[in-house]
Design a protein around this motif. Structure first.
Motif, PDB file in Angstrom:
ATOM      1  N   LEU A  57      48.126  32.744  38.946  1.00 37.47           N
ATOM      2  CA  LEU A  57      47.849  34.127  38.553  1.00 37.47           C
ATOM      3  C   LEU A  57      46.468  34.265  37.910  1.00 37.47           C
ATOM      4  CD1 LEU A  57      51.308  35.159  37.046  1.00 37.47           C
ATOM      5  CD2 LEU A  57      50.291  36.025  39.159  1.00 37.47           C
ATOM      6  N   ALA A  58      46.078  33.287  37.112  1.00 38.72           N
ATOM      7  CA  ALA A  58      44.761  33.342  36.467  1.00 38.72           C
ATOM      8  C   ALA A  58      43.648  33.348  37.511  1.00 38.72           C
ATOM      9  CB  ALA A  58      44.592  32.167  35.515  1.00 38.72           C
ATOM     10  N   GLN A  59      43.823  32.561  38.568  1.00 37.67           N
ATOM     11  CA  GLN A  59      42.810  32.531  39.620  1.00 37.67           C
ATOM     12  C   GLN A  59      42.789  33.849  40.394  1.00 37.67           C
ATOM     13  OE1 GLN A  59      42.298  28.233  41.316  1.00 37.67           O
ATOM     14  NE2 GLN A  59      44.443  28.449  40.713  1.00 37.67           N
ATOM     15  N   HIS A  60      43.947  34.414  40.642  1.00 40.19           N
ATOM     16  CA  HIS A  60      43.984  35.719  41.302  1.00 40.19           C
ATOM     17  C   HIS A  60      43.307  36.781  40.445  1.00 40.19           C
ATOM     18  CE1 HIS A  60      46.784  35.747  44.942  1.00 40.19           C
ATOM     19  NE2 HIS A  60      46.374  34.513  44.754  1.00 40.19           N
ATOM     20  N   ALA A  61      43.596  36.779  39.152  1.00 38.95           N
ATOM     21  CA  ALA A  61      42.980  37.758  38.257  1.00 38.95           C
ATOM     22  C   ALA A  61      41.455  37.620  38.286  1.00 38.95           C
ATOM     23  CB  ALA A  61      43.506  37.574  36.837  1.00 38.95           C
ATOM     24  N   LEU A  62      40.976  36.367  38.280  1.00 33.16           N
ATOM     25  CA  LEU A  62      39.533  36.129  38.324  1.00 33.16           C
ATOM     26  C   LEU A  62      38.925  36.705  39.590  1.00 33.16           C
ATOM     27  CD1 LEU A  62      36.891  34.736  37.410  1.00 33.16           C
ATOM     28  CD2 LEU A  62      37.727  32.651  38.535  1.00 33.16           C
ATOM     29  N   PHE A  63      39.549  36.468  40.731  1.00 35.23           N
ATOM     30  CA  PHE A  63      38.933  36.898  41.985  1.00 35.23           C
ATOM     31  C   PHE A  63      39.097  38.386  42.240  1.00 35.23           C
ATOM     32  CE2 PHE A  63      38.477  32.412  42.474  1.00 35.23           C
ATOM     33  CZ  PHE A  63      37.244  32.317  43.121  1.00 35.23           C
ATOM     34  N   VAL A  64      40.095  39.025  41.651  1.00 40.05           N
ATOM     35  CA  VAL A  64      40.140  40.489  41.663  1.00 40.05           C
ATOM     36  C   VAL A  64      38.886  41.036  40.978  1.00 40.05           C
ATOM     37  CG1 VAL A  64      41.310  42.505  40.702  1.00 40.05           C
ATOM     38  CG2 VAL A  64      42.640  40.720  41.818  1.00 40.05           C
ATOM     39  N   GLN A  65      38.543  40.456  39.832  1.00 39.59           N
ATOM     40  CA  GLN A  65      37.352  40.886  39.103  1.00 39.59           C
ATOM     41  C   GLN A  65      36.076  40.615  39.905  1.00 39.59           C
ATOM     42  OE1 GLN A  65      37.507  38.808  35.344  1.00 39.59           O
ATOM     43  NE2 GLN A  65      39.493  39.669  34.804  1.00 39.59           N
ATOM     44  N   VAL A  75      35.721  40.302  43.230  1.00 40.01           N
ATOM     45  CA  VAL A  75      35.604  41.222  44.371  1.00 40.01           C
ATOM     46  C   VAL A  75      35.080  42.573  43.888  1.00 40.01           C
ATOM     47  CG1 VAL A  75      36.863  42.492  46.147  1.00 40.01           C
ATOM     48  CG2 VAL A  75      37.353  40.078  45.784  1.00 40.01           C
ATOM     49  N   ALA A  76      35.586  43.044  42.753  1.00 37.62           N
ATOM     50  CA  ALA A  76      35.117  44.312  42.208  1.00 37.62           C
ATOM     51  C   ALA A  76      33.638  44.241  41.828  1.00 37.62           C
ATOM     52  CB  ALA A  76      35.965  44.703  40.992  1.00 37.62           C
ATOM     53  N   LYS A  77      33.219  43.104  41.301  1.00 36.30           N
ATOM     54  CA  LYS A  77      31.829  42.960  40.844  1.00 36.30           C
ATOM     55  C   LYS A  77      30.844  42.811  41.998  1.00 36.30           C
ATOM     56  CE  LYS A  77      28.856  40.147  37.854  1.00 36.30           C
ATOM     57  NZ  LYS A  77      28.808  39.070  36.838  1.00 36.30           N
ATOM     58  N   PHE A  78      31.169  41.938  42.963  1.00 34.91           N
ATOM     59  CA  PHE A  78      30.216  41.622  44.027  1.00 34.91           C
ATOM     60  C   PHE A  78      30.463  42.392  45.316  1.00 34.91           C
ATOM     61  CE2 PHE A  78      30.080  37.868  41.267  1.00 34.91           C
ATOM     62  CZ  PHE A  78      28.711  37.760  41.056  1.00 34.91           C
ATOM     63  N   GLY A  79      31.623  42.989  45.449  1.00 34.90           N
ATOM     64  CA  GLY A  79      31.930  43.773  46.626  1.00 34.90           C
ATOM     65  C   GLY A  79      32.512  42.932  47.750  1.00 34.90           C
ATOM     66  N   ALA A  80      33.365  43.557  48.550  1.00 35.69           N
ATOM     67  CA  ALA A  80      34.024  42.839  49.643  1.00 35.69           C
ATOM     68  C   ALA A  80      33.064  42.473  50.761  1.00 35.69           C
ATOM     69  CB  ALA A  80      35.177  43.682  50.193  1.00 35.69           C
ATOM     70  N   GLU A  81      31.864  43.053  50.755  1.00 37.31           N
ATOM     71  CA  GLU A  81      30.883  42.637  51.767  1.00 37.31           C
ATOM     72  C   GLU A  81      30.342  41.242  51.471  1.00 37.31           C
ATOM     73  OE1 GLU A  81      28.634  44.807  48.534  1.00 37.31           O
ATOM     74  OE2 GLU A  81      30.499  45.110  49.665  1.00 37.31           O
ATOM     75  N   ARG A  82      30.488  40.781  50.234  1.00 31.05           N
ATOM     76  CA  ARG A  82      30.051  39.422  49.888  1.00 31.05           C
ATOM     77  C   ARG A  82      31.222  38.478  49.676  1.00 31.05           C
ATOM     78  NH1 ARG A  82      25.945  38.263  45.348  1.00 31.05           N
ATOM     79  NH2 ARG A  82      25.988  36.255  46.448  1.00 31.05           N
ATOM     80  N   LEU A  83      32.298  38.961  49.086  1.00 32.21           N
ATOM     81  CA  LEU A  83      33.434  38.104  48.745  1.00 32.21           C
ATOM     82  C   LEU A  83      34.701  38.632  49.404  1.00 32.21           C
ATOM     83  CD1 LEU A  83      34.827  35.833  47.194  1.00 32.21           C
ATOM     84  CD2 LEU A  83      34.841  37.293  45.167  1.00 32.21           C
TER      85      LEU A  83
END
Length: 336
Positions: free
Chosen positions: A222-230, A232-240
């Motif tokens: 869950l901690a890793q999922h929470a990190l990558f939600v953040q 994706v929001a920061k860098f955008g789905a065009e990069r991540l």
């Protein structure tokens, strides 16, 4: 001589010494990369004979290739995916370079943020040396390095990434099948994530000591999922992008085509078909035993049946924790 070493892809940037600012290079040919499960001391025979090169000299030597990342939550076919990018003339996949673990460890010991950023950028430059003309480089860091994922994307703005993960129940089953060592590993991961401030799930101090092993595994997931939600929001789905490993194994040609497009790596249809029908997707990534998608699914089902009660109860608990903490079980930015 040192700049020749740093420019030669047959000399591998294996370790970083922050006390002297040196990169330790070792001899490692492409074939040795291919046969190594991970790029660590255990699997690289040249690790006993390193040659030290100053970090800036190492970073400035030789040409650079496009550099991309496979981040992952462990036990989700990430080594298989990195192996898929060992395609001479097209790309090279790097499996868990020890040097990135060194930087992550240095960070937790108190590296200053600006110095950490400068070193990370320089180390990524050394990893981006092409193994062949026109090739891209795709790095799969250890998931222990995930706390640095945002920094790596920040200092290398041309890089793109995917976060590969197994569904929660599959992940829990993988840990349960591995017995004591798998259960010990998830507790080590949870401790490291706590040190990095990556766990914010509404639990308090002593609550973590009361968790079962599979609950600790779920917390790490869950901690890793929470990190990558953040991220994706920061860098955008065009990069991540994010990718469920079951989709990768169910339709590997579709997933690989999408991932190649995401990275901007060209591969003709015949080569792609040969890849997904060949040993990368039909052999075990750790020991080269026959292990196709059917065999993977049979192993998953057998493990799930053996530990079904524990997996079901922990999964239900984890879903409640995720809902309370606002962590989605299905991630945004899906690749396919």
């Amino acid at each position: 001589m040192n700049d020749n070493i740093a420019a030669d892809p047959n000399w591998w940037p294996h370790r970083f010494d922050p006390t002297k600012g040196h990169v330790h290079f070792i001899r490692a040919t492409r074939d040795e990369h291919r046969s190594a499960v991970f790029l660590t001391d255990e699997y690289l025979k040249g690790a006993a004979a390193p040659r030290a090169v100053g970090l800036q000299m190492a970073a400035g030597a030789g040409p650079r290739a496009p550099l991309h990342f496979i981040f992952h939550s462990a036990y989700c076919c990430s080594t298989l995916l990195a192996r898929a990018f060992d395609q001479p003339g097209i790309s090279m996949g790097l499996k868990e370079p020890q040097i990135l673990n060194d930087i992550s460890g240095w960070r937790t010991r108190g590296a200053q943020p600006q110095e950490l950023a400068n070193v990370t950028a320089a180390v990524l430059a050394t990893l981006s040396r092409p193994f062949g003309e026109g090739e891209a480089v795709v790095v799969k860091p250890s998931n222990l390095v995930n706390g640095l994922a945002g920094l790596m994307l920040h200092v290398n703005p041309a890089s793109k990434a995917v976060f590969l993960y197994a569904p929660l129940k599959d992940f829990l089953g993988s840990i349960a099948r591995k017995g004591m060592w798998g259960r010990h590993w998830v507790r080590d991961l949870m401790v490291k994530q706590m040190r990095e401030g990556l766990i914010n799930l509404g639990l308090q101090g002593e609550d973590y000591l009361r968790l079962t092993d599979l609950q600790a595994a779920a917390v790490g997931w869950l901690a890793q999922h929470a990190l990558f939600v953040q991220l994706v929001a920061k860098f955008g789905a065009e990069r991540l992008k994010t990718l469920d490993s079951t989709l990768l194994m169910k339709a590997p040609e579709v997933a690989m085509r999408q991932l190649l497009d995401h990275y901007g790596v060209a591969m003709d249809g015949e080569t792609l078909t040969t890849l997904v029908e060949g040993p990368v997707f039909t052999k075990h990534s750790k020991n080269d035993d026959d292990f196709d998608a059917e065999a993977r699914e049979a192993e998953r089902r057998a493990g799930a049946a053996l530990h079904a009660d524990e997996i079901e109860k922990v999964s239900t608990w984890a879903e409640a924790v995720a809902k309370n903490a606002g962590v989605p079980l299905t991630l945004p930015g899906a690749l396919c």
